[in-house]
Design an enzyme around this catalytic site. Structure first.
Site, PDB file in Angstrom:
ATOM      1  N   LYS A   1       0.853  -1.201   0.000  1.00  0.00           N
ATOM      2  CA  LYS A   1       0.000   0.000   0.000  1.00  0.00           C
ATOM      3  C   LYS A   1       0.881   1.240   0.000  1.00  0.00           C
ATOM      4  O   LYS A   1       1.910   1.269   0.692  1.00  0.00           O
ATOM      5  CB  LYS A   1      -0.908  -0.026   1.228  1.00  0.00           C
ATOM      6  CG  LYS A   1      -1.963   1.072   1.253  1.00  0.00           C
ATOM      7  CD  LYS A   1      -2.868   0.934   2.478  1.00  0.00           C
ATOM      8  CE  LYS A   1      -3.983   1.967   2.485  1.00  0.00           C
ATOM      9  NZ  LYS A   1      -4.885   1.824   3.666  1.00  0.00           N
TER      10      LYS A   1
ATOM     11  N   SER B   1      -9.723   1.696   2.541  1.00  0.00           N
ATOM     12  CA  SER B   1      -8.837   2.427   1.668  1.00  0.00           C
ATOM     13  C   SER B   1      -7.774   1.559   0.995  1.00  0.00           C
ATOM     14  O   SER B   1      -7.178   1.987   0.004  1.00  0.00           O
ATOM     15  CB  SER B   1      -8.153   3.558   2.436  1.00  0.00           C
ATOM     16  OG  SER B   1      -7.330   3.038   3.458  1.00  0.00           O
TER      17      SER B   1
ATOM     18  N   SER C   1      -9.956  -0.518   6.803  1.00  0.00           N
ATOM     19  CA  SER C   1      -9.353  -0.416   5.477  1.00  0.00           C
ATOM     20  C   SER C   1      -8.596  -1.636   4.968  1.00  0.00           C
ATOM     21  O   SER C   1      -8.209  -1.665   3.798  1.00  0.00           O
ATOM     22  CB  SER C   1      -8.416   0.789   5.425  1.00  0.00           C
ATOM     23  OG  SER C   1      -9.169   1.944   5.198  1.00  0.00           O
TER      24      SER C   1
HETATM   25  N1  GLN Z   1     -13.302   4.187   5.732  1.00  0.00           N
HETATM   26  C1  GLN Z   1     -12.718   4.624   6.964  1.00  0.00           C
HETATM   27  C2  GLN Z   1     -12.293   6.058   6.860  1.00  0.00           C
HETATM   28  O1  GLN Z   1     -12.462   6.624   5.807  1.00  0.00           O
HETATM   29  C3  GLN Z   1     -11.574   3.734   7.331  1.00  0.00           C
HETATM   30  C4  GLN Z   1     -10.313   4.089   6.654  1.00  0.00           C
HETATM   31  C5  GLN Z   1      -9.146   3.273   7.117  1.00  0.00           C
HETATM   32  O2  GLN Z   1      -9.280   2.258   7.792  1.00  0.00           O
HETATM   33  N2  GLN Z   1      -7.968   3.751   6.767  1.00  0.00           N
HETATM   34  O3  GLN Z   1     -11.829   6.652   7.799  1.00  0.00           O
END
Ligand code: GLN
Length: 446
Positions: free
Chosen positions: A52, A127, A151
């Site tokens: 990532k 994400s 994410s």
């Molecule tokens: N969808 C969540 C957010 O936008 C989780 C994102 C994540 O785990 N990095 O904060």
């Protein structure tokens, strides 16, 4: 094989921000040479990995899918990268994500969205959407993602692969570009549970470079690969199967629980009563931490600097206005507001108290149960463009994963069937530092 698979599938999937073909070939050649000279094979010998793009890689561009960092080449490795290198995995490149890990669909990437290999009209989740899509499309053998509120697990669910968020502190965050430091955790996205065991084994452990990394012994996770869950006590929170959960997702999870019964485990309905406050508390806390963490992006020290500023303040304002995308700005504004002196007690402090209550909900259930099981996400992958203009709906997609981060617990998402041809994910949550039981349950089911 990995590179040729990428050439074949990448025009549709678009999982990579940076493909490092030359670097990958050099690493592979070096491993070959070491082996010929009589060296031992490492735990992940020769396995092609995608990373990532918020995990810093020495000499390899690390953008966080942001315009701000579109030219940033780190001069050091994240600890997990050193560990992957020591285990002899080969880094193929850097994977797409929502900008600074803020989002759940990959549509917040400044580099454009990754597409779900099951249906390119749909999002891969986020994400860590690039990581999940790359594994699902078999571009890489495994990937690393990061999970602040879901994410790793949610994109794994949407793409029909396995995603593990370790206990907070289990894996070093040194070199993970911080979104919300008290929630962020790096973990593997893999084709199956066994692979998750090996990747976790390679990356887990205490790191003096990360003061929040836990000095807790790393067990031999292969002990989880027994297939035996006789006597395992499973709690199923009614809040995770209620309103807002798609009927087909609920049915798939209930069918999976039947499989557990047939393997000799037992399950009972339980309650996590503060679940309804988790999303609100998370978006206050995560945004507050983000507003502070992202203050370092000023156009002076990192990334892209705006041209022709009038003065120093103007340089900051222009660089930040041009560098950050809409969702990142929304979080910075929300977080700065929540932390401002007149509102601190009403929002930030209150959210911290809710966080403690959520943790206590889990503690109570774990007095009687070994794991907690529910869906990973309320629905399957939605269409690109369907939710992007509705941040609140988007935030509510995280209802099943967010409480786990607030409590710092380990959890895995494993595929549990299809709904209308799209993968459904089941989430297995464990006690702090008990990844072994989580993996054992997941492996037996799989
Ligand atoms: N969808 C969540 C957010 O936008 C989780 C994102 C994540 O785990 N990095 O904060």
């Amino acid at each position: 094989a990995s590179l040729s698979r990428i050439k074949e599938t990448e025009p549709v999937v678009q999982a990579f921000i940076t493909l490092d073909e030359e670097g990958a070939r050099a690493q592979a050649a070096e491993l070959d040479k070491q082996l010929k000279e009589g060296g031992e094979r490492g735990l992940l010998f020769g396995l092609p990995a995608g990373i990532k793009d918020n995990i810093v890689t020495d000499g390899l561009k690390t953008t966080c899918a942001s315009r701000f960092l579109s030219n940033y080449i780190p001069i050091y490795n994240a600890t997990v990268m050193d560990k992957l290198r020591a285990a002899q995995s080969v880094t193929i490149g850097k994977l797409n994500m929502d900008e600074f890990a803020m989002g759940g669909s990959n549509e917040n990437s400044a580099m454009g969205p990754t597409r779900n290999p099951w249906d390119p009209e749909r999002v891969p989740g986020g994400s860590s959407g690039g990581s999940a899509a790359a594994v699902a499309a078999r571009q890489v053998y495994f990937a690393l993602g990061s999970d602040t509120g879901g994410s790793i697990r949610q994109p794994a669910a949407y793409c029909g692969v396995v995603g593990l968020k370790p206990t907070y502190g289990r894996v070093s965050r040194f070199g993970l570009v911080a979104f919300a430091s008290s929630l962020d955790q790096i973990g593997p996205i893999t084709k199956n549970v066994e692979d998750a065991v090996y990747v976790l084994q390679a990356i887990a452990g205490h790191d003096p470079m990360d003061s929040t990394s836990a000095d807790v012994e790393v067990p031999d996770y292969t002990a989880a690969l027994t297939g035996d869950v006789r006597g395992l006590r499973i709690g199923v929170p009614k809040e995770y199967l209620g309103e807002g959960i798609a009927p087909q997702v609920k049915d798939a999870v209930l069918a999976a629980l039947k499989v557990f019964e047939s393997l000799g485990a037992t399950w009972e309905e339980v309650s996590l009563p503060h679940t309804e406050y988790a999303v609100a508390a998370y978006y206050l806390l995560a945004s507050s931490e983000a507003s502070s963490n992202l203050a370092r992006f000023d156009g002076v020290r990192y990334g892209v600097r705006a041209e022709n500023p009038d003065n120093l303040i103007d340089l900051y304002v222009k660089s930040r206005s041009q560098g950050f995308g809409a969702e990142v700005k929304r979080r910075i504004m929300l977080g700065t507001y929540a932390l401002s002196s007149g509102y601190y007690d009403a929002y930030y402090l209150k959210a911290q108290k809710v966080r403690t209550l959520i943790k206590q909900d889990f503690d109570q259930v774990f007095e009687k149960f070994d794991v907690i099981i529910g869906p990973t996400a309320p629905t399957t992958a939605f269409k690109i463009g369907e939710q992007i203009h509705d941040p609140l709906t988007m935030y509510l997609n995280d209802i099943c994963t967010i409480p786990v981060n607030l409590a710092g617990l380990p959890a895995i998402s494993v595929p549990c069937g299809l709904a209308d041809g799209l993968p459904v994910g089941m989430q297995i949550i464990g006690k702090a530092f008990d990844e072994t039981t989580v993996l054992r349950a997941a492996y037996a089911y799989e």
